[in-house]
Design an enzyme around this catalytic site. Structure first.
Site, PDB file in Angstrom:
ATOM      1  N   GLY A 389      -8.115 -31.290  49.291  1.00 28.07           N
ATOM      2  CA  GLY A 389      -6.836 -31.712  49.821  1.00 28.07           C
ATOM      3  C   GLY A 389      -6.386 -30.803  50.934  1.00 28.07           C
ATOM      4  O   GLY A 389      -7.006 -29.771  51.214  1.00 28.07           O
ATOM      5  N   PRO A 391      -4.098 -28.081  53.187  1.00 30.81           N
ATOM      6  CA  PRO A 391      -3.615 -26.749  52.798  1.00 30.81           C
ATOM      7  C   PRO A 391      -2.205 -26.822  52.201  1.00 30.81           C
ATOM      8  O   PRO A 391      -1.383 -27.648  52.597  1.00 30.81           O
ATOM      9  CB  PRO A 391      -3.601 -25.981  54.131  1.00 30.81           C
ATOM     10  N   SER A 712     -11.466 -45.847  61.570  1.00 26.20           N
ATOM     11  CA  SER A 712     -10.225 -46.409  61.034  1.00 26.20           C
ATOM     12  C   SER A 712      -9.179 -46.677  62.115  1.00 26.20           C
ATOM     13  O   SER A 712      -8.133 -47.257  61.817  1.00 26.20           O
ATOM     14  CB  SER A 712      -9.641 -45.467  59.977  1.00 26.20           C
ATOM     15  N   LYS A 755      -2.628 -41.278  54.511  1.00 30.10           N
ATOM     16  CA  LYS A 755      -2.137 -41.991  55.703  1.00 30.10           C
ATOM     17  C   LYS A 755      -0.775 -42.608  55.450  1.00 30.10           C
ATOM     18  O   LYS A 755       0.130 -42.532  56.294  1.00 30.10           O
ATOM     19  CB  LYS A 755      -3.146 -43.069  56.103  1.00 30.10           C
TER      20      LYS A 755
END
Length: 815
Positions: A389, A391, A712, A755
């Site tokens: 994941g 920071p 994407s 997102k």
């Protein structure tokens, strides 16, 4: 056997004159003792009721009934609290003892059973009947008597405090009943076992019971004697070696060989350390081999210090020492909740992980595993977790929470920038200054063989001419291999299978595939504004308050102040920068309290603005998109989700396409696909096809210093092109993601949760997603899912209809 073998001194076992069984008897309860017929038993009588019973019996015929108590804790048992089968006995001798007690010697005569109780005052009286023995005389009885006699003689021989004459006396007894009672009296049986023997009517069955008990007793005594013999031999050998070494030391001292004497002294110290270190068999042999070399080497030798350093590492490692796991799952859950807000799915997976470890350890200890595990095969305890994941979302602190929940030591190693394979496996001892790898160093530093070991930044391992550290980690992070991890410096196997390895990463793409395959990835995505507010209130503010020496009553953060810091001064997936800004506000408050004599500071949005100066971020949707050719895309970066703008413009030319913004190959192809698709749909969009031939198109993605790649952005590319040529702007409150094919299909993409969180942080209201990503919406927090409008599309035409401003609302614009 004890003193009672003297009770019957007759070689031929001729029956003595039989005493008739009285109809009623005074009953004397015995504590932790069972009296047998035909044996002599000394008694100490101290309870007044029992003293009176003995005195009255002596004045009468001297006969009493002896029965064992069921519960030895009861001082004066009543009817029903003793066994019903006992021994008729005659008092042979009494004398006054200390204080008011009596000491008596009684002779057991026969067995009886209590028919019913007559009274319990002044002492117990009962109506009794004789319980005669059932005597079988056959070949089996003869064999049983012989076996019992031999077993009893062996036990006598093995028992140090029994006289050897007792074994000779046993060989003179022919009466099976007398032999059984005599052996039982001296066999040291528990009360319940002895009582069951007394209640047995059949002499044959009684001997069977005795043989089983004596067989067990013989095994125990034999093992005890062997242990004593081995201990004595070991002690004798150690004393002999010590004496010889002292002599050798004195001889060398007389010869003036002081260096060798010093070497011998060091060798002796290491010998003691090796014995205490509980080394594995392989490590012990290697240590003894090196110790032998050390003993015959001069301290001035260059190799001397090398061997000492090697032995120091061997004896200091925790070969057997391990922390005891705390298997309380409720406590583990409480620790995780206390240390981290939200992250419910992550916490649940960690609780499952800890619960499986606890169950496997318990079943293994009980020896009740449901199946046999082949050596070297991993089980669920060997799972390698990888927290992936952006920071600041709490990856490292989760590892610390797991260690605290389990009661284990925590150790950490950063892999960022590591380029040397020897950092993992160590250097061979042939090199000057060789040391073990950082894995072994961390285990030694932790002091236990089963710490929680966190490998930070596993996605940032480098590769150089010294080797590939990620390849060395393949063995460390493989539960089927790490039970025999071999460091180059130690050159002996060390078991890492009990270590809980946890890795952290910001991006999974940069981790080599074989290494990633060994880990179970647990994703920690960014936090929403609501989650950041709760984390700040529950964790960050208290931590920064304590760090700056402030009391709770001296500073208060309002919710609006924290919300302003989140919105206007931090734009991140995690909370690290948020904590930094809270710390800045706390420092300003300290100045007000110490320099301006404030007693209490209430941090409001105005104080935040005064302290942190101008806002660093503005909401992206504050700049409405009014011109065609601009679309808002959604992307995933190393720091979490983010939005990006795709800008397109055209100018007179020959149909060429220019791409800028440090776009990767995949993203460049997405732009080419977008141009081709829009040209193929010119009629549907109301665009003159000749425009594509006499116009050059320039597509730019801002923040040009940052490399960008991935498929994407395909939907955003198509929307920007379609907007550019149709003259219809893209709605500024719509974010979009998805891969587009030449046929116009929208394919699924990854990182949907991050997102969408980025779209929520940016203030967008609508998100266009591929239809096949609809299932990913279940991972979103409720406050995000209920705020945004999600449009899932299977074809790009549906996205065009949603995102483009209708023609009747579009102002005429010359494109």
């Amino acid at each position: 056997m004890t003193k009672s073998y003297e009770a019957k001194q007759r070689a031929n076992d001729e029956p003595a004159e039989k005493t008739p069984m009285p109809e009623k008897l005074p009953i004397l309860p015995l504590r932790n003792t069972v009296a047998f017929p035909q044996t002599t038993l000394p008694l100490v009588v101290g309870i007044q009721r029992s003293v009176k019973l003995v005195e009255d019996a002596v004045r009468a015929d001297g006969l009493i009934g002896l029965v064992a108590m069921k519960n030895p804790e009861i001082k004066e048992p009543r009817p029903g609290e003793t066994y019903e089968t006992g021994t008729l006995a005659r008092i042979e001798h009494i004398r006054r003892g200390e204080e008011e007690g009596l000491q008596a010697v009684v002779q057991g005569l026969a067995r009886f059973r209590i028919q019913h109780w007559l009274s319990d005052t002044p002492y117990l009286m009962a109506s009794v009947e004789e319980a005669p023995d059932i005597q079988e005389e056959d070949v089996e009885m003869e064999a049983l008597v012989r076996s019992l006699r031999e077993l009893a003689q062996e036990v006598v021989t093995l028992t140090p405090h029994l006289p050897k004459e007792a074994a000779d006396f046993l060989s003179q007894i022919n009466d099976p009943g007398y032999l059984a009672f005599l052996v039982a009296t001296n066999a040291g049986m528990k009360t319940d076992i002895a009582q069951a023997l007394l209640e047995e009517d059949s002499v044959k069955q009684r001997i069977h019971r005795l043989i089983r008990h004596l067989s067990h007793e013989r095994e125990v005594l034999t093992l005890g004697k062997k242990i004593q013999t081995d201990a004595k031999e070991e002690m004798d050998r150690a004393q002999r070696e010590y004496f010889l070494r002292q002599q050798l030391k004195a001889i060398r001292k007389e010869l003036g060989d002081e260096d060798t004497a010093t070497s011998t002294s060091d060798a002796e110290q290491y010998r003691l350390k090796i014995e205490d270190a509980q080394l594995s068999e392989e490590a012990r042999k290697e240590a003894e081999r090196e110790l032998k070399r050390l003993g015959g080497m001069s301290p001035q030798s260059a190799e001397y210090s090398v061997i000492k350093t090697y032995l120091d590492w061997l004896v200091d490692l925790p070969w057997r020492h391990a922390s005891q796991d705390d298997t309380d799952i409720a406590r583990a859950r409480a620790v995780l909740d206390e240390d981290h807000y939200d992250l419910e799915e992550v916490k649940e997976r960690l609780v499952e992980y800890l619960a499986v470890r606890a169950l496997l350890v318990q079943r293994e200890a009980e020896g009740s595993l449901p199946g046999e595990k082949e050596p070297g095969t991993p089980d669920a305890r060997g799972a390698i977790l990888c927290f992936a994941g952006p920071p600041g979302v709490g990856k490292t602190s989760l590892g610390q929470s797991i260690a605290r929940a389990l009661g284990r030591k925590f150790t950490r190693m950063s892999l960022g920038g590591m380029r040397d394979e020897a950092e993992i496996r160590g250097h061979r001892r042939t090199y000057i200054g060789a040391m073990p790898g950082r894995i072994i160093q961390a285990i030694r530093r932790a002091g236990t063989r089963n710490p929680v070991f966190m490998l930070d930044e596993v996605d940032k391992i480098g590769m150089g001419w010294q080797g590939d550290p990620s390849s060395a980690l393949l063995e460390v992070l493989d539960p089927a291999q790490n039970h025999a991890f071999r460091d180059h410096y130690l050159d002996v196997d060390f078991d890492l299978s009990d270590v809980i390895f946890i890795t952290t990463a910001n991006q999974l793409e940069t981790i080599p595939a074989p290494l990633r395959d060994r880990m179970e990835v647990i994703r920690l995505d960014g936090y929403t504004e609501y989650e950041k507010l709760n984390i700040a209130q529950q964790h960050l503010v208290p931590r920064q308050r304590v760090a700056h020496g402030l009391r709770e009553e001296e500073i208060t953060f309002t919710e609006d102040a924290l919300r302003k810091i989140v919105r206007d001064y931090t734009r991140e997936a995690g909370v690290r920068n948020l904590e930094r800004q809270i710390g800045s506000v706390c420092r300003k408050c300290v100045v007000k309290i110490t320099g301006e004599n404030w007693s209490h500071v209430v941090v409001t949005p105005e104080i935040v603005r005064e302290t942190l100066k101008r806002e660093k971020f503005e909401s992206e949707d504050s700049e409405n998109i009014e011109i065609p050719g601009i679309a808002t895309g959604l992307a995933v970066t190393a720091t979490g989700g983010d939005i990006l703008f795709v800008e397109a413009t055209r100018m007179p030319g020959k149909g060429r396409l220019t791409l800028t913004g440090q776009l990767g190959d995949v993203m460049r192809e997405s732009a080419q696909i977008a141009q081709s698709y829009v040209r193929s749909k010119a009629d549907a969009l109301g665009v003159d096809p000749d425009r594509f031939l006499d116009s050059d198109v320039h597509v730019h993605v801002p923040q040009g210093a940052i490399p960008k790649d991935g498929p994407s952005a395909g939907v955003a590319m198509v929307l920007s092109m379609a907007s550019l040529f149709s003259g219809r702007p893209v709605r500024s409150d719509v974010g979009m993601t998805g891969e587009v094919t030449l046929r116009g299909r929208v394919l699924p993409v990854g990182g949907v949760k991050m997102k969408v969180l980025a779209a929520h942080r940016a203030g967008l209201t609508t998100v266009v997603l591929p239809k096949r990503n609809e299932k990913d919406l279940e991972e979103l927090p409720d406050e995000v899912r209920n705020t945004l409008i999600f449009v899932t599309v299977d074809r790009i035409d549906e996205a065009l209809e949603t995102a483009l401003v209708p023609e009747d609302l579009t102002e005429t614009c010359d494109t």
